[in-house]
Design an enzyme around this catalytic site. Structure first.
Site: not given
Length: 216
Positions: A82-83
């Protein structure tokens, strides 16, 4: 240093993956928008091509919404990373997701303090933006070097992704500065292969081989 590709173009990912050099993929909303496709469909295709970390960036700005969005991506595969943005809300989301066993990539990092905060929040990766700093006459590679020095000195295991790479020279500089990973647009992968002496050598070899063949 590992190499990731920074794109949402599945054809480009498939091509570079066929070289056997890819360890992962990074994407962002801008890249996906250029492709004009459904993000979840793109992620599924990427996951089928690359067996490694695939960074999917949230578009929410509040921690609760980031976590909700992240869970949707993570359900696709545990290879999804998850960025998150390097903001206070991003740190909150990072800490919560890390506690749930979800890997995170904290992005839009432009100074060592941001990188340190992200690492202490539990980030799996931090992404200093080399090219964007160079664009404003600031040394992006020095930022990578500073982060690497701090992390090494304090035994921080968060990996450094040199992002916003524009040239093959920046790839070499990032590797020498201590980046664990560089994420590159497809064009830079092709540029890394090019050298006039390589082309000349192949041309000379083929001419010599043809001469030998004609002589029987």
């Amino acid at each position: 240093m590992k190499l990731f590709i920074d794109t949402a173009n599945v054809d480009h990912i498939r091509e570079i993956a066929s070289w056997g050099v890819l360890s992962g993929v990074t994407t962002n909303p801008s890249l996906v928008a250029r492709e004009g496709r459904d993000f979840m469909a793109v992620l599924r295709e990427i996951l089928a091509i690359v067996d490694g970390p695939i960074s999917a960036e949230v578009v929410s700005t509040q921690a609760d919404d980031m976590v909700t969005e992240a869970r949707q991506y993570y359900e696709l595969s545990h290879n999804i990373v998850i960025k998150l943005p390097a903001t206070a809300e991003g740190l909150k989301a990072c800490s919560r997701l890390t506690g749930q066993g979800v890997k995170t990539n904290l992005t839009l990092i432009f100074n060592p303090n941001q990188a340190l905060l992200c690492a202490r929040a539990g980030a799996t990766f931090v992404s200093p933006f080399v090219g964007r700093l160079d664009d404003i006459s600031t040394d992006g590679i020095q930022l990578v070097r500073d982060i690497a020095e701090i992390f090494t000195y304090h035994g921080i295991t968060t990996e450094i992704i040199a992002a916003s790479i524009r040239t093959p020279g920046q790839v070499v500089a990032a590797a020498k500065a201590g980046a664990h990973i560089a994420t590159l647009p497809p064009a830079v992968f092709h540029q890394m292969l090019k050298h006039p002496l390589t082309d000349a050598g192949i041309e000379r070899f083929l001419k010599d081989w043809e001469s030998v063949r004609k002589q029987g």
